[in-house]
Design a protein around this motif. Structure first.
Motif, mmCIF file in Angstrom:
data_model
loop_
_atom_site.group_PDB
_atom_site.id
_atom_site.type_symbol
_atom_site.label_atom_id
_atom_site.label_comp_id
_atom_site.label_asym_id
_atom_site.label_seq_id
_atom_site.Cartn_x
_atom_site.Cartn_y
_atom_site.Cartn_z
ATOM 1 N N GLU A 77 9.249 -8.597 -0.536
ATOM 2 C CA GLU A 77 8.826 -9.991 -0.668
ATOM 3 C C GLU A 77 8.585 -10.679 0.665
ATOM 4 O OE1 GLU A 77 13.297 -11.935 -1.243
ATOM 5 O OE2 GLU A 77 11.902 -11.820 -2.916
ATOM 6 N N THR A 78 9.121 -10.172 1.764
ATOM 7 C CA THR A 78 8.911 -10.815 3.063
ATOM 8 C C THR A 78 7.700 -10.272 3.812
ATOM 9 O OG1 THR A 78 10.423 -9.258 4.151
ATOM 10 C CG2 THR A 78 11.380 -11.308 3.314
ATOM 11 N N VAL A 79 7.003 -9.312 3.228
ATOM 12 C CA VAL A 79 5.820 -8.729 3.876
ATOM 13 C C VAL A 79 4.684 -9.747 3.857
ATOM 14 C CG1 VAL A 79 4.090 -6.891 3.764
ATOM 15 C CG2 VAL A 79 6.481 -6.377 3.280
ATOM 16 N N THR A 80 4.120 -10.049 5.014
ATOM 17 C CA THR A 80 3.013 -10.990 5.104
ATOM 18 C C THR A 80 1.696 -10.290 4.757
ATOM 19 O OG1 THR A 80 2.516 -10.521 7.417
ATOM 20 C CG2 THR A 80 4.214 -12.189 6.976
ATOM 21 N N GLY A 81 0.653 -11.096 4.566
ATOM 22 C CA GLY A 81 -0.659 -10.526 4.289
ATOM 23 C C GLY A 81 -1.136 -9.635 5.412
ATOM 24 N N ARG A 82 -0.900 -10.043 6.657
ATOM 25 C CA ARG A 82 -1.318 -9.240 7.801
ATOM 26 C C ARG A 82 -0.558 -7.925 7.848
ATOM 27 N NH1 ARG A 82 0.356 -8.167 12.722
ATOM 28 N NH2 ARG A 82 2.135 -9.566 12.576
ATOM 29 N N GLN A 83 0.741 -7.983 7.546
ATOM 30 C CA GLN A 83 1.544 -6.762 7.559
ATOM 31 C C GLN A 83 1.140 -5.817 6.438
ATOM 32 O OE1 GLN A 83 5.367 -8.751 7.480
ATOM 33 N NE2 GLN A 83 5.814 -8.080 9.572
ATOM 34 N N ARG A 84 0.827 -6.378 5.280
ATOM 35 C CA ARG A 84 0.374 -5.514 4.186
ATOM 36 C C ARG A 84 -0.946 -4.836 4.558
ATOM 37 N NH1 ARG A 84 0.504 -6.032 -2.279
ATOM 38 N NH2 ARG A 84 -1.384 -4.858 -2.769
ATOM 39 N N ALA A 85 -1.834 -5.581 5.218
ATOM 40 C CA ALA A 85 -3.103 -4.998 5.659
ATOM 41 C C ALA A 85 -2.860 -3.883 6.674
ATOM 42 C CB ALA A 85 -4.005 -6.076 6.248
ATOM 43 N N ALA A 86 -1.887 -4.076 7.570
ATOM 44 C CA ALA A 86 -1.558 -3.044 8.550
ATOM 45 C C ALA A 86 -1.002 -1.806 7.853
ATOM 46 C CB ALA A 86 -0.552 -3.572 9.566
ATOM 47 N N ALA A 87 -0.140 -2.018 6.855
ATOM 48 C CA ALA A 87 0.399 -0.893 6.089
ATOM 49 C C ALA A 87 -0.708 -0.172 5.340
ATOM 50 C CB ALA A 87 1.465 -1.384 5.116
ATOM 51 N N GLU A 88 -1.635 -0.940 4.778
ATOM 52 C CA GLU A 88 -2.778 -0.348 4.071
ATOM 53 C C GLU A 88 -3.595 0.520 5.030
ATOM 54 O OE1 GLU A 88 -5.731 0.218 1.021
ATOM 55 O OE2 GLU A 88 -3.943 -1.011 0.750
ATOM 56 N N ALA A 89 -3.816 0.017 6.243
ATOM 57 C CA ALA A 89 -4.584 0.781 7.229
ATOM 58 C C ALA A 89 -3.866 2.079 7.599
ATOM 59 C CB ALA A 89 -4.825 -0.065 8.471
ATOM 60 N N LEU A 90 -2.556 2.005 7.756
ATOM 61 C CA LEU A 90 -1.782 3.207 8.085
ATOM 62 C C LEU A 90 -1.844 4.231 6.958
ATOM 63 C CD1 LEU A 90 1.445 1.668 9.665
ATOM 64 C CD2 LEU A 90 -0.210 3.121 10.846
ATOM 65 N N LEU A 91 -1.587 3.770 5.751
ATOM 66 C CA LEU A 91 -1.479 4.687 4.627
ATOM 67 C C LEU A 91 -2.834 5.243 4.207
ATOM 68 C CD1 LEU A 91 1.145 2.629 2.585
ATOM 69 C CD2 LEU A 91 1.573 4.668 3.988
ATOM 70 N N SER A 92 -3.894 4.417 4.298
ATOM 71 C CA SER A 92 -5.217 4.873 3.873
ATOM 72 C C SER A 92 -5.848 5.824 4.885
ATOM 73 C CB SER A 92 -6.140 3.680 3.627
ATOM 74 O OG SER A 92 -6.364 2.949 4.814
ATOM 75 N N ALA A 93 -5.242 5.939 6.071
ATOM 76 C CA ALA A 93 -5.762 6.886 7.064
ATOM 77 C C ALA A 93 -5.633 8.322 6.583
ATOM 78 C CB ALA A 93 -5.024 6.712 8.391
ATOM 79 N N THR A 94 -4.792 8.560 5.579
ATOM 80 C CA THR A 94 -4.597 9.922 5.087
ATOM 81 C C THR A 94 -5.016 10.079 3.622
ATOM 82 O OG1 THR A 94 -2.283 9.414 4.526
ATOM 83 C CG2 THR A 94 -2.704 10.382 6.685
ATOM 84 N N GLY A 95 -5.723 9.089 3.059
ATOM 85 C CA GLY A 95 -6.206 9.244 1.694
ATOM 86 C C GLY A 95 -6.092 7.984 0.858
ATOM 87 N N LEU A 96 -6.029 8.174 -0.454
ATOM 88 C CA LEU A 96 -5.970 7.087 -1.432
ATOM 89 C C LEU A 96 -4.649 6.339 -1.347
ATOM 90 C CD1 LEU A 96 -7.071 5.760 -4.178
ATOM 91 C CD2 LEU A 96 -5.694 7.525 -5.312
ATOM 92 N N VAL A 97 -4.702 5.010 -1.495
ATOM 93 C CA VAL A 97 -3.495 4.183 -1.567
ATOM 94 C C VAL A 97 -3.548 3.351 -2.839
ATOM 95 C CG1 VAL A 97 -2.103 2.395 -0.472
ATOM 96 C CG2 VAL A 97 -3.347 4.031 0.941
ATOM 97 N N GLU A 98 -2.474 3.368 -3.614
ATOM 98 C CA GLU A 98 -2.343 2.538 -4.810
ATOM 99 C C GLU A 98 -1.074 1.703 -4.665
ATOM 100 O OE1 GLU A 98 -4.255 2.130 -7.449
ATOM 101 O OE2 GLU A 98 -5.768 3.668 -7.046
#
Length: 275
Positions: free
Chosen positions: A142-163
């Motif tokens: 719940e404390t993850v900001t929009g920018r942090q979620r976008a950064a996590a998305e960028a990290l995780l999507s570097a190796t494939g699909l993210v759901e």
């Protein structure tokens, strides 16, 4: 630290644990534009491949006194979190995004052991991440900001699909489905080859045919948008050989029931690892 790369990756990152999964993610991040000069790896027994990658790309391996990065990625074995936490806690500052791929370890588990961490994302990737074809389920605390979620998305999507899932409890289901799923597919190929050998095929021929069949079917599934059920029906002629085989695999105690049982066992074990 603030800021990020043009690709949305964190401006600074420390990876803790560089085994098969951690190493696969690191390779994907570097290929995607992560700044190696602001990247560190902590692993007490790095493989020769990781040592070579870090040396070639200028990534700090086991830095002496690292500071809290923008992103701290935990890829150690879940059983090792308790022992590692005291050394990791100083790396999880109030502005640090913690991305954990530890099976079973909840956001609450991680915040308890890393009390200063500003935000936590749980993720469950799988082994095909090593070739850029991974499937990752993720949950944002719940404390993850929009920018942090976008950064996590960028990290995780570097190796494939993210759901992303909205309920943290569903990460255990992700673990059972896609996290452990490649092993189910490998077992299928193994069992097909063994059945072919018992039917009289030379071992090498049976293994090559099984491998190519599983790989080809997966590529066909990936190439289009049709559901697996539709593809299965398309290759099953009424009264034919495939229909005869599927009658066995789909009987009451057949493959679907076994997969339900197997995934329930994996999901239960993931929940046990939270302790």
């Amino acid at each position: 630290m603030s800021g990020s790369t043009d690709a949305g990756l964190p401006a600074s990152l420390i990876l803790v644990g560089a085994g098969k999964m951690g190493g696969a993610m690191l390779s994907g991040w570097l290929a995607g534009g992560l700044d190696p000069s602001r990247t560190g790896v902590i692993d007490p027994a790095p493989s020769a491949e990781i040592e070579r990658l870090c040396a070639e790309r200028g990534v700090a391996l086991n830095p002496a006194s690292p500071s809290a990065p923008e992103a701290l990625v935990l890829a150690i074995k879940p059983q090792g979190l308790e022992a590692a936490a005291p050394a990791l806690a100083p790396l999880a500052g109030s502005g640090t995004l913690v991305v954990s791929v530890l099976a079973g370890k909840t956001v609450a588990n991680l915040q308890q052991r890393l009390p200063e961490a500003g935000a936590v994302v749980r993720a469950m990737p799988n082994l095909p991440a090593s070739i850029g074809r991974g499937a990752t389920g993720a949950f944002a605390g719940e404390t993850v900001t929009g920018r942090q979620r976008a950064a996590a998305e960028a990290l995780l999507s570097a190796t494939g699909l993210v759901e992303w899932v909205a309920d943290e409890a569903l990460i255990d289901a992700v673990t059972a489905l896609s996290g452990s799923g490649p092993a189910y597919v490998f077992l299928l190929a193994e069992a097909m080859a063994q059945a072919g050998i018992r039917s009289g095929l030379p071992p090498e021929t049976a293994e090559r045919l099984a491998r190519a069949t599983v790989a080809g079917a997966g590529a066909l599934l990936d190439a289009g948008s049709e559901p697996a059920e539709t593809l299965r029906r398309n290759v099953t002629s009424p009264g034919g050989t495939t229909a005869a085989a599927l009658a066995v695999l789909m009987r009451e105690n057949g493959l679907p029931a076994l997969l339900d049982e197997a995934m329930n066992a994996a999901r239960k074990r993931a929940a046990e690892l939270a302790g």
